[in-house]
Enzyme design. Structure first.
Site, PDB file in Angstrom:
ATOM      1  N   ASP A  91       0.555  -1.301  -0.001  1.00  0.00           N
ATOM      2  CA  ASP A  91      -0.363  -0.428  -0.358  1.00  0.00           C
ATOM      3  C   ASP A  91       0.883   1.248  -0.274  1.00  0.00           C
ATOM      4  OD1 ASP A  91      -2.264   1.463   0.681  1.00  0.00           O
ATOM      5  OD2 ASP A  91      -1.933   1.666   2.624  1.00  0.00           O
TER       6      ASP A  91
ATOM      7  N   ASP B 256      -1.480  -0.746   6.112  1.00  0.00           N
ATOM      8  CA  ASP B 256      -1.798   0.150   6.967  1.00  0.00           C
ATOM      9  C   ASP B 256      -3.321   0.567   7.412  1.00  0.00           C
ATOM     10  OD1 ASP B 256      -1.560   1.628   5.423  1.00  0.00           O
ATOM     11  OD2 ASP B 256      -1.349   3.452   7.275  1.00  0.00           O
TER      12      ASP B 256
END
Lengths: 338, 934
Positions: free
Chosen positions: B210, B581
């Protein structure tokens, strides 16, 4: 509709910060030996240098052993008779006289062994067919279940039960030198542990060899098992199909070129399965009986080690190879990802 | 609905909602409020009335709501999917090998069973002392095979499962304990939630990451600016501390003041006065928040917003502006503007900010924009996000006229977006460019180095982000995702229709195929829309692309697309690691072979769902290169060794059965057999968890060494064949030596069995010692202590009269021939193994061996292309040389044309900083063109 766990920062984790220790950080001091030519060659030379003398020592010890081996099963049977029928019959005379010549002086004690070849004391059916509990304690007389098929006769327990005891070797030997009887000491031929513990001093043979099939030797019902040393020796089953078992000791020296006359009662049936019976007289040294295998093994292996060491030295001289040369690290020329 | 605040808690009603589903775009429910509030009227509730899980509420202090779905029934919970149990590649390989051994065992059992039955019928029936019945039971033929089955059952080591579980637990503990992976800021240690998959870390081939919060801090900070040709913040890296700028503000330099004004009010930020006097800014876009903060730092404080009136506090005097219109940001327009009225003077201003390509063309004809575009260029080279700020004074008439059109466009029913854009454009022209603001979404510490190192280790990176393309590419460049230009190249796949996507895909594929033979570093960039089409209609082509491409940047992707991409790579048999996250990464994390969560700003959702959670992205390097690699190496040894020792004892049993009438007699008693697996052989190998073939430093310096783990070089059928051969060889050595030295009068069953067993134990100790790379005190204790323990245990057992082997061990230890036999076994067994190992080590060394040797010779050697100079280059100031370089805009609409003549030239070495920036500038500009042209 929970909104934002972000605020709940991992405050609980703060206390969990790991403590430092060399173990947890995998930083224990370590020695990292690497296989340098020096180390490897030295190891091989050292092993070779140590092994060859040991080999020579063992070999000479084995060579010092004087051994007489006499195979008698073929000669002790009339050639005109059917072998199995002869040996199984009660009426035939099975006495057989052999004479052996002593090649070298044999110092006492001279061990008498009988050797059976092609006899599978290690066969599974055979090995299992015994009841150690019964042998130890008279109260366990009835524990004959592992002993099948020689467990009971007329529903009475056999003591000692099982195939091992049932097939007890029963050839006997009598020795004489120039007319003089050589006494054979049959005391202490079995292991102390067997006499003192494994076989009970209150266990007496019962119903032994009473069945329809007679196996090997019979036992005196008045003598407790722990003193029947022939049985004890026999019941230490051999791991190999060719084995020697101690028969007794001659407690006097035998001079070279003496002729020993052996009177053999050839009772044991090794003919049915093509087994061989041998009588062995042997002295002993620190390494045991005559067995050159260990000595030869040590010399061979030691020699090989020296040979390998030499090869490595030669290779090192002809084609020295720099250690840890970065030029062998060809990441960039040949990216490993492909 | 106009309910009083006090009455809120008295509201009673009923919500009719559908079964929980995962569609985040639909929610069709009804609300009935009971009297007295509403008389059973049905109010529709749609997705617009809902807040999804893990959304943040901004710009409001409170909201009233009803939790409709909770826990796993939320939309997010439903999309999360059920995590599959994860099986490591190593485990899969062990399972395969176990299967092979099982087949081997069956073959052995069959062969020996048949041989046993034949021997029984031909030979054993003659053995009167065995008393075989002439007619056995019906299952007679099965008895011997089944006995062999029992005898050979130890061939498959059951202890391997126990040992593996133990060491895996310890690997996980090592991760938890690792002080070097503790995030000092939040003091969050790394945590391994899944203890079973550490080996896979060493075999990762693809990392899907990400962006926001994972690579970056998720904190935008205004760093530099260029106001009417003057660069601020270049020297010290922070414009707010640049004295020139501070002085310019103090002297009220008009350009600077305008610039600050635009920064402060050209946005949709809502300031909230907190009780302690500080002002909290709530913004949809973090860029805007950063600008407002920066303006506040330069004494242009945006204090209050009352409806449309904004209060700006500048050097203790309050200036008020009224916002008349907001020309909103869209990704097509790439700019936003506000029309404000200075409440004091009544003048009208148009304030704009946006991407350089959206603002600079609108500049007033007289103005030179070259300095600004150069500034943009320079900032983007540094990985900063740039915004151009501009303004224009509006005439009252012009505004009034335009305002009508704008209102009309706003209420249009057809093509509203397009019409608004068109109307906006009518106003946004002849702008006076004020300057360029550079905002840093600060990369986390060590991200470029980490990615560089891991890429060198042969790991491919895919960036999957919900962010927009430009930002994604910026970040990708600044964190070494794509190599600099001569080597790296970005290919765009886009299009709105199936055909466009197909064409684009084919073009990219063609380029990929051509360049795949070259040492080039080609990455493709795709957005969520094109990805959807590509995955649905051109799955095969996209698969090929995925196979060819080592790097990919996927922007605007949804959580489920992230998971789909993971699935795609998994279907190509790649080991994948997903790192993220936020809640939107949860599916990807669960889908991947290894999920790593970063316990960061966006909460702990990802960290909770993940197999490993770390505090910062940079710990990934250590997690993979140190923990993953060691775990793999250790497990590879441990598992093969377990097979080796079991096979060893089993081969001996087989050999013994050949000389015991193929009847299935066990040479060893049951106690020894059990203890062999449980005590004698498992302890030394367990301490192998401390083994390190190379020091951590060496591995970090030569990440390429990970290749051995990735390719499974240490545990595969051929290495296993080596261990198989070794166990066969050792079994022959032990057996032949024992039955010859313990022949004739010594051939007692119990004795021979103990001689053979101790021969095996001696060999074990030396095998483990030879295969151990680093001896710590614990290893010595385990290996040699285990040997001593073997004797102690057997002496104890031999001292028990009731045991079968009463006095055996004492008898043996008194015999010189016993010890001589042992040494012969050790040397005959280990000599050839050592010689072979030495030969390989010296003349056919693996890279690991070379590095070990180098390590020993004194300090690791540096390989070419060390990452140090590059990473430092980032922190350095841009050399003036590179700014004054003529723009190397090599137009690369067709990716095929971009082969520059110096493509082979390495960008490493002494001239790194200059070289690096130059090449990167070309890259960034080239795809900037790509973006525009496509």
């Amino acid at each position: 509709m929970s909104s934002g766990e972000g605020s709940s920062q991992p405050s609980s984790k703060k206390s969990r910060q790991p403590k430092y220790s060399r173990f947890t950080q995998q930083e224990l001091p370590a020695c990292k030996p690497i296989l340098t030519p020096g180390l490897v060659v030295t190891t091989f030379i050292l092993v070779g240098v140590i092994f060859i003398p040991i080999g020579l020592l063992s070999l000479s010890a084995s060579e010092r052993v004087v051994e007489i081996v006499d195979r008698y099963d073929e000669d002790c049977i009339p050639s005109d008779q059917e072998k199995t029928a002869f040996i199984q019959s009660d009426k035939t005379n099975k006495t057989c006289v052999r004479s052996l010549t002593v090649p070298k002086k044999m110092q006492h004690p001279v061990y008498i062994y009988y050797q059976l070849d092609n006899f599978y004391q290690n066969h599974r059916r055979y090995v299992k067919s015994r009841s150690d509990k019964q042998l130890r304690n008279p109260e366990n007389e009835d524990l004959t279940s592992p002993c099948e098929p020689e467990a009971r006769v007329d529903n009475k327990p056999i003591v000692p039960c099982g195939l091992v005891a049932w097939s007890l070797f029963n050839d006997t030997y009598g020795f004489s030198v120039s007319g003089m009887n050589l006494s054979v000491n049959k005391k202490d031929i079995a292991w102390d542990s067997d006499k003192n513990y494994k076989f009970g001093s209150k266990v007496y043979p019962k119903n032994f060899q009473q069945g329809s099939l007679i196996g090997g030797g019979k036992l005196d019902e008045k003598i407790p098992l722990s003193e029947q040393e022939d049985l004890l020796v026999w019941m230490r089953t051999a791991a190999l199909p060719s084995f020697r078992k101690l028969y007794g000791r001659i407690e006097q020296d035998l001079e070279a070129n003496e002729t020993i006359t052996v009177v053999i009662q050839n009772n044991y049936n090794a003919y049915a399965f093509g087994g061989k019976k041998k009588l062995v007289l042997s002295t002993t040294t620190w390494i045991g009986g005559k067995n050159s295998f260990l000595g030869l093994g040590y010399i061979t292996i030691g020699g090989l080690c020296l040979f390998i060491a030499t090869t490595f030295i030669v290779m090192y001289l002809i084609k020295p190879r720099p250690y840890g040369d970065p030029s062998y690290l060809s990441w960039n020329r040949n990216p490993p990802g492909n | 609905m106009g309910i009083d605040f006090d009455l809120l808690h008295k509201v009673k009603g009923l919500i009719e909602c559908p079964e929980p589903d995962k569609d985040i775009r639909r929610f069709d429910a009804n609300l009935r409020l009971f009297p007295p509030f509403l008389d059973n009227d049905v109010c529709p509730i749609t997705i617009k009335n809902t807040l999804l899980q893990s959304c943040y509420l901004r710009n409001t202090e409170w909201a009233c709501g009803v939790a409709v779905y909770t826990g796993n029934e939320t939309k997010l919970g439903m999309t999360r999917g059920v995590p599959e149990p994860k099986l490591t590649a190593v485990d899969a390989m062990i399972d395969k090998l176990t299967g092979a051994i099982f087949v081997f065992q069956l073959v052995v059992v069959m062969v020996l069973g048949v041989a046993g039955n034949i021997w029984k019928d031909t030979e054993a029936r003659k053995l009167w002392y065995v008393e075989y019945p002439t007619k056995g039971p019906w299952y007679e033929l099965l008895v011997i095979p089944l006995r062999f089955e029992l005898l050979c059952s130890i061939m498959i080591p059951i202890s391997i499962k126990v040992s593996l579980d133990l060491v895996k637990g310890l690997y996980a503990k090592f991760i938890d304990w690792d002080n070097k992976m503790v995030d000092q800021e939040t003091s969050t240690p790394a945590h391994a939630a899944n203890t079973a998959i550490s080996e896979d870390l060493g075999q990762v081939e693809y990392i899907l990451t990400d962006k926001t919060g994972t690579l970056t801090e998720n904190q935008m900070i205004f760093k530099r600016c260029c106001i009417s040709g003057t660069f601020y913040g270049n020297e010290i890296g922070d414009a707010l501390k640049d004295e020139d700028l501070v002085n310019a503000v103090a002297t009220r330099s008009p350009d600077v003041i305008h610039f600050l004004t635009v920064m402060a009010i050209c946005n949709t930020v809502v300031p909230i006065q907190r009780q302690n006097g500080t002002i909290l800014y709530k913004a949809q876009s973090q860029d805007e928040e950063a600008l407002v903060h920066a303006a506040a730092g330069l004494h242009m404080v945006f204090v209050k917003k009352n409806g449309n009136v904004l209060d700006i506090n500048f050097n203790a005097s309050v200036i008020q502006y009224e916002v008349l219109d907001t020309l909103e940001f869209t990704s097509d327009r790439k700019r936003m503007s506000v029309v404000v009225k200075d409440c004091q003077s009544g003048k009208l201003f148009l304030l704009s900010k946006g991407a350089d390509e959206a603002i600079l063309p609108c500049a007033s004809t007289g103005q030179q924009t070259r300095t600004f575009s150069e500034a943009v260029e320079q900032y983007s080279q540094l990985g900063l996000r740039t915004l151009c700020l501009a303004w224009r004074e509006l005439e009252e008439d012009e505004y009034q006229e335009w305002s009508l059109m704008f209102k009309e466009a706003n209420s249009a029913l057809v093509d509203r977006d397009w019409r608004i854009a068109e109307v906006c454009q009518r106003l946004e022209h002849h702008l006076q460019i004020l300057g360029v603001a550079a905002i840093e979404d600060r990369l986390q510490d060590g991200v470029p180095e980490t990615i560089e190192t891991l890429r060198k280790a042969g790991i491919n990176f895919w960036m999957l982000t919900g962010d927009k393309q430009n930002t994604a590419i910026q970040i990708a460049l600044s964190c070494n995702f794509v190599s600099p230009e001569p080597k790296g190249q970005l290919l765009l796949i886009n299009g709105k229709t199936g055909d466009e996507v197909r064409q684009s895909l084919e073009r990219v594929l063609l380029t990929m195929r051509i360049t795949s033979s070259e040492p080039k570093d080609v990455a493709f960039v795709i957005d969520g829309w094109a990805l959807e089409i590509a995955l649905k209609h051109h799955h095969k082509a996209f698969m090929e692309l995925a196979l060819l491409s080592k790097t990919a940047i996927c922007c605007r992707v949804t959580p489920s697309q992230k998971a789909q991409l993971v699935e795609l790579l998994k279907s190509c048999e790649y080991r994948t690691l997903a790192i993220g996250d936020g809640g939107n990464d949860v599916r990807m994390i669960q889908q991947a072979h290894i999920g790593v969560g970063i316990s960061g700003r966006e909460g702990l959702q990802a960290a909770r769902a993940a197999d490993y959670s770390i505090g910062k992205f940079r710990f990934l390097k250590r997690l993979i290169l140190v923990h993953g690699r060691y775990s793999y190496n250790r497990t590879a040894f441990l598992s093969q060794y377990s097979f080796y020792k079991s096979l060893l004892i089993c081969f001996i049993q087989i050999f013994f059965s050949l000389i015991s009438g193929v009847s299935g007699t066990s040479l060893f008693n049951s106690v020894s057999l059990m203890a062999y697996n449980v005590f004698y052989t498992s302890v030394p190998v367990l301490v192998n968890v401390l083994d390190k073939d190379l020091s951590e430093r060496t591995v970090m310096q030569h990440p390429q060494i990970l290749f051995y783990c990735q390719a499974g070089r240490l545990l595969n059928p051929s290495t296993f064949a080596g261990w198989f051969g070794r166990s066969l060889f050792h079994a022959i050595v032990v057996f032949v030596i024992c039955i010859h030295s313990y022949a004739f009068e010594k051939s007692e069953m119990e004795e021979l069995s103990m001689v053979v067993l101790s021969g095996c134990i001696w060999l074990q100790a030396f095998v483990v010692a030879l295969e151990t790379n680093s001896f710590t005190i614990l290893q010595h204790l385990a290996i040699w202590g285990n040997l001593v323990a073997f004797y102690v245990i057997n002496w104890i057992v031999s001292a028990l009269p009731s045991s079968g082997m009463y006095t055996i061990m004492f008898r043996l230890c008194r015999q010189p021939s016993y010890w001589i036999t042992m040494f012969l076994i050790v040397v005959a067994g280990m000599g050839p193994v050592l010689a072979l190992k030495y030969f390989r080590y010296t003349y056919r060394p693996s890279k690991i061996n070379i590095l070990r040797q180098a390590e020993r010779l004194g300090g690791p050697i540096l390989s070419l292309g060390n990452i140090e100079p590059q990473s430092r280059a980032f922190e350095k100031e841009v050399s003036p040389l590179s700014i004054s370089q003529p723009k190397s805009r090599s137009p690369v609409y067709e990716p095929l044309l971009s082969d520059s003549p110096n493509a082979i030239r390495r960008s490493f070495g002494p001239g790194a900083p200059f070289d690096f920036f130059q090449s990167q500038s070309r890259l960034s500009s080239s795809y900037a063109r790509n973006c525009k042209d496509n």
